[in-house]
Motif scaffolding. Structure first.
Motif, PDB file in Angstrom:
ATOM      1  N   GLY A  13     -42.013  15.129   6.717  1.00 30.86           N
ATOM      2  CA  GLY A  13     -40.847  14.879   5.370  1.00 30.86           C
ATOM      3  C   GLY A  13     -42.231  15.564   4.470  1.00 30.86           C
ATOM      4  N   GLY A  14     -42.124  16.493   3.689  1.00 33.18           N
ATOM      5  CA  GLY A  14     -42.558  17.133   3.798  1.00 33.18           C
ATOM      6  C   GLY A  14     -42.342  17.294   1.737  1.00 33.18           C
ATOM      7  N   GLY A  15     -41.786  16.143   1.290  1.00 30.81           N
ATOM      8  CA  GLY A  15     -41.648  15.597  -0.038  1.00 30.81           C
ATOM      9  C   GLY A  15     -43.197  15.053  -0.852  1.00 30.81           C
ATOM     10  N   GLY A  18     -45.252  12.832   2.215  1.00 34.74           N
ATOM     11  CA  GLY A  18     -45.544  13.532   3.024  1.00 34.74           C
ATOM     12  C   GLY A  18     -46.981  14.314   2.216  1.00 34.74           C
ATOM     13  N   CYS A  19     -46.215  14.845   1.860  1.00 34.13           N
ATOM     14  CA  CYS A  19     -47.358  16.506   0.732  1.00 34.13           C
ATOM     15  C   CYS A  19     -49.237  15.412   0.236  1.00 34.13           C
ATOM     16  CB  CYS A  19     -46.883  16.725  -0.273  1.00 34.13           C
ATOM     17  SG  CYS A  19     -46.100  18.337   0.043  1.00 34.13           S
ATOM     18  N   GLU A  37     -41.812  19.428   7.720  1.00 33.36           N
ATOM     19  CA  GLU A  37     -40.460  19.935   7.154  1.00 33.36           C
ATOM     20  C   GLU A  37     -39.632  20.507   6.948  1.00 33.36           C
ATOM     21  OE1 GLU A  37     -38.700  20.761   3.915  1.00 33.36           O
ATOM     22  OE2 GLU A  37     -40.266  18.215   3.869  1.00 33.36           O
ATOM     23  N   LYS A  85     -35.259  20.438  -0.272  1.00 37.00           N
ATOM     24  CA  LYS A  85     -35.308  20.795   0.923  1.00 37.00           C
ATOM     25  C   LYS A  85     -36.575  21.763   1.238  1.00 37.00           C
ATOM     26  CE  LYS A  85     -32.932  21.635   5.507  1.00 37.00           C
ATOM     27  NZ  LYS A  85     -31.468  22.153   5.764  1.00 37.00           N
ATOM     28  N   MET A  87     -41.371  22.668   0.770  1.00 34.31           N
ATOM     29  CA  MET A  87     -42.433  21.972   0.608  1.00 34.31           C
ATOM     30  C   MET A  87     -42.208  21.531  -0.654  1.00 34.31           C
ATOM     31  SD  MET A  87     -44.428  20.989   3.353  1.00 34.31           S
ATOM     32  CE  MET A  87     -44.499  22.133   5.050  1.00 34.31           C
ATOM     33  N   GLY A  89     -41.039  18.618  -1.342  1.00 32.77           N
ATOM     34  CA  GLY A  89     -39.678  17.997  -1.854  1.00 32.77           C
ATOM     35  C   GLY A  89     -38.597  18.445  -3.109  1.00 32.77           C
ATOM     36  N   ALA A 219     -43.337  24.516   8.263  1.00 37.03           N
ATOM     37  CA  ALA A 219     -42.245  24.060   7.619  1.00 37.03           C
ATOM     38  C   ALA A 219     -40.382  24.965   8.740  1.00 37.03           C
ATOM     39  CB  ALA A 219     -42.573  24.717   6.677  1.00 37.03           C
ATOM     40  N   HIS A 222     -36.976  20.864  10.926  1.00 35.41           N
ATOM     41  CA  HIS A 222     -36.317  19.421  11.449  1.00 35.41           C
ATOM     42  C   HIS A 222     -36.603  17.927  12.406  1.00 35.41           C
ATOM     43  CE1 HIS A 222     -32.767  17.598   9.895  1.00 35.41           C
ATOM     44  NE2 HIS A 222     -32.203  16.500  11.103  1.00 35.41           N
ATOM     45  N   ALA A 257     -39.304  10.912   4.886  1.00 37.11           N
ATOM     46  CA  ALA A 257     -38.200  11.850   4.603  1.00 37.11           C
ATOM     47  C   ALA A 257     -37.633  11.366   3.190  1.00 37.11           C
ATOM     48  CB  ALA A 257     -37.719  11.888   5.838  1.00 37.11           C
TER      49      ALA A 257
END
Length: 540
Positions: A13-15, A18-19, A37, A85, A87, A89, A219, A222, A257
């Motif tokens: 999860g690159g939200g 996650g970042c 992501e 959806k 990077m 999020g 990126a 899934h 996520a």
């Protein structure tokens, strides 16, 4: 095993969370980190230009655009749940309001068994994350060197003054900093922007470290399931187009996520209610009944008004000319209407005078809002949003199928608790009071849709709420943190019943905080990074 697919930490999860984790964990050059992501690596101008959210929230552009299951408390309607959806999020498509919540929210977490999460313990992490650009900000509660830039709005609409004057007529004090000494009052929101450009989590935390050789940013990948060696998380299986790959994790798998994606991935991986997993044919790794339970969100009531004023957003020939001029201004110096977050002002209030803290929040929006912007109307106008901050209704996130690409079954259970109905009725009444003030009442206003007599019967107002209420985008709680055996994660965010697996995002919040949830999610990830790296002692 392919060394190129072997890491110390795999973050799903690159939200917002996650970042932060990717940035902090990869600060050690001897540690290899992968950030996975499902969306694209960048949203381009749809993200960087603040007003671009009008093209993402109502659509599938950079957005999961989930629907809920039919809501019993909303006359069987399906709600809408936009989630980023891309990077960054949801921090890449949200309204950028920088709000931490009430200090007592975190003391409540600690009192409930979440050791180390009281206000005095989380404040340093809020400050570490924040790069405050607000003049004369209080250094005792704000940070100035952090990656996440927080500023005043660059070009707020003059119409905000009328809304704030209306609130003042109703007895609400002005507040220049909702994250300061007190939360009560109304004012302009501080926003996650830097000189008129959105400061989302990807811009703040990933852009400065994209060149690190030990950080792999994946990126359009899934996550399908977490793999296990016995009870130990060993990696993540990802889907890229028509192919699958396995990413091995030597130290830990970290799931970030979000309130919907994290419980979905845990359940797909065999961690969740055992009987339900068995029914779907999923081998149970850990029978955890609370995975996906405890979903909480802020239900939002909107009073929208038509008003012929081009200081407000809308569809008209004059409005198009204004926007064309605004585009030129934004290209010159990133100011003007396109630097808006739409929800430019608002505040916090108490629906009953004897309450110890605000229980409701306003967002004053510089445009008419109908069905999250999915229904457009000719003309200009504004919207007054009121949400209750600590709803008692509890929903769930469950699997619709074993297909990892299928949307989960999201049930916020809005307005299923009678106390929520009563509180939101009070909040809506107070919102309607603003429209009867001298400040706003002098303007010819036309309701966007029929409304009840706001000074009349509660039953009529309740009927309106059940016909129109939906989310204001703050889902939390589905991987609840706690000290009790039923909690999904412990106070160090480790998933109970397995090893080498944590959840780090808004889903771990045991209860909703009193405000917008992006800043608290970033704080959670900042603290989690210290726990993972041993820089802060993990609670027993």
């Amino acid at each position: 095993m392919d060394d190129a697919l072997t890491f110390d930490y795999v973050i799903v999860g690159g939200g917002s969370a996650g970042c932060v984790l990717a940035h902090r964990l990869s600060s050690d050059p001897g540690v290899r980190v992968a950030l996975v992501e499902a969306g694209p690596a960048s949203g381009g101008r749809w993200v960087s230009i603040p007003a671009g959210l009008i093209g993402t929230v109502p659509t599938h552009r950079l957005n999961w655009a989930f629907d809920t299951v039919p809501q019993a408390g909303l006359n069987g309607r399906r709600g809408y749940q936009p989630r980023g959806k891309v990077m960054g999020g949801s921090s890449a498509i949200n309204a950028m309001c920088y709000i931490r919540g009430h200090a007592s929210d975190y003391d409540d977490w600690a009192a409930g068994g979440c050791t180390g999460w009281g206000w005095s313990e989380v404040l340093p992490y809020f400050k570490r994350a924040e790069g405050c650009l607000v003049p004369d900000a209080d250094a005792s509660v704000h940070g100035f060197d952090g990656p996440l830039k927080v500023s005043e709005l660059r070009s707020p609409s003059g119409f905000n003054r009328l809304m704030l004057d209306a609130a003042a007529e109703c007895g609400h004090a002005r507040n220049g900093d909702f994250n300061g000494a007190q939360q009560d009052g109304v004012g302009l929101y501080h926003v996650t922007q830097e000189r008129g450009v959105r400061s989302d989590a990807a811009h703040a935390y990933l852009d400065p470290v994209r060149g690190r050789a030990n950080l792999a940013l994946m990126a359009n990948a899934h996550a399908a399931r977490i793999t296990f060696d016995g009870q130990r998380a060993s990696g993540v299986e990802i889907i890229e187009g028509a192919s699958k790959r396995h990413l091995a994790a030597h130290r830990e798998v970290i799931v970030s996520a979000g309130a919907f994606g994290s419980p979905q991935l845990l359940q797909l991986s065999g961690i969740g209610p055992g009987a339900e997993l068995q029914r779907l044919g999923i081998a149970c790794v850990a029978d955890r009944a609370q995975v996906g339970a405890n979903l909480q969100d802020h239900p939002d009531a909107i009073l929208s008004r038509r008003l012929n004023d081009t200081r407000l957003f809308g569809l008209s020939l004059a409005g198009l000319r204004t926007l064309w001029s605004a585009w030129g201004q934004y290209k010159r110096d990133q100011s003007g209407m396109l630097s808006t977050n739409y929800a430019e002002s608002g505040g916090f209030f108490r629906t009953q005078p004897d309450l110890e803290r605000p229980d409701a929040q306003w967002h004053f929006v510089m445009g008419m809002v109908d069905s999250h912007g999915r229904k457009r109307h000719l003309g200009h106008g504004f919207s007054l949003h009121a949400c209750i901050l600590r709803p008692k209704s509890r929903g769930s996130v469950k699997l619709a199928s074993t297909d990892p690409l299928a949307a989960p079954l999201i049930d916020p259970a809005f307005l299923t608790h009678p106390d929520d109905v009563a509180a939101l009725t009070r909040a809506a009444r107070k919102t309607a009071e603003l429209l009867r003030t001298k400040a706003l009442g002098l303007y010819a206003q036309t309701p966007l849709q029929p409304e009840p007599d706001w000074q009349g019967r509660d039953e009529a107002i309740e009927a309106f709420l059940r016909a129109h209420v939906d989310t204001i985008y703050h889902p939390v709680g589905t991987c609840r943190m706690g000290a009790d055996a039923d909690s999904v994660v412990d106070a160090a965010l480790r998933v109970r019943g397995v090893q080498a697996l944590r959840v780090v995002d808004a889903s771990v919040m045991p209860s909703l905080i009193g405000g917008n949830t992006n800043a608290p999610t970033i704080m959670i990830a900042e603290r989690a990074a210290d726990l993972i790296l041993g820089r802060s002692s993990a609670p027993a």
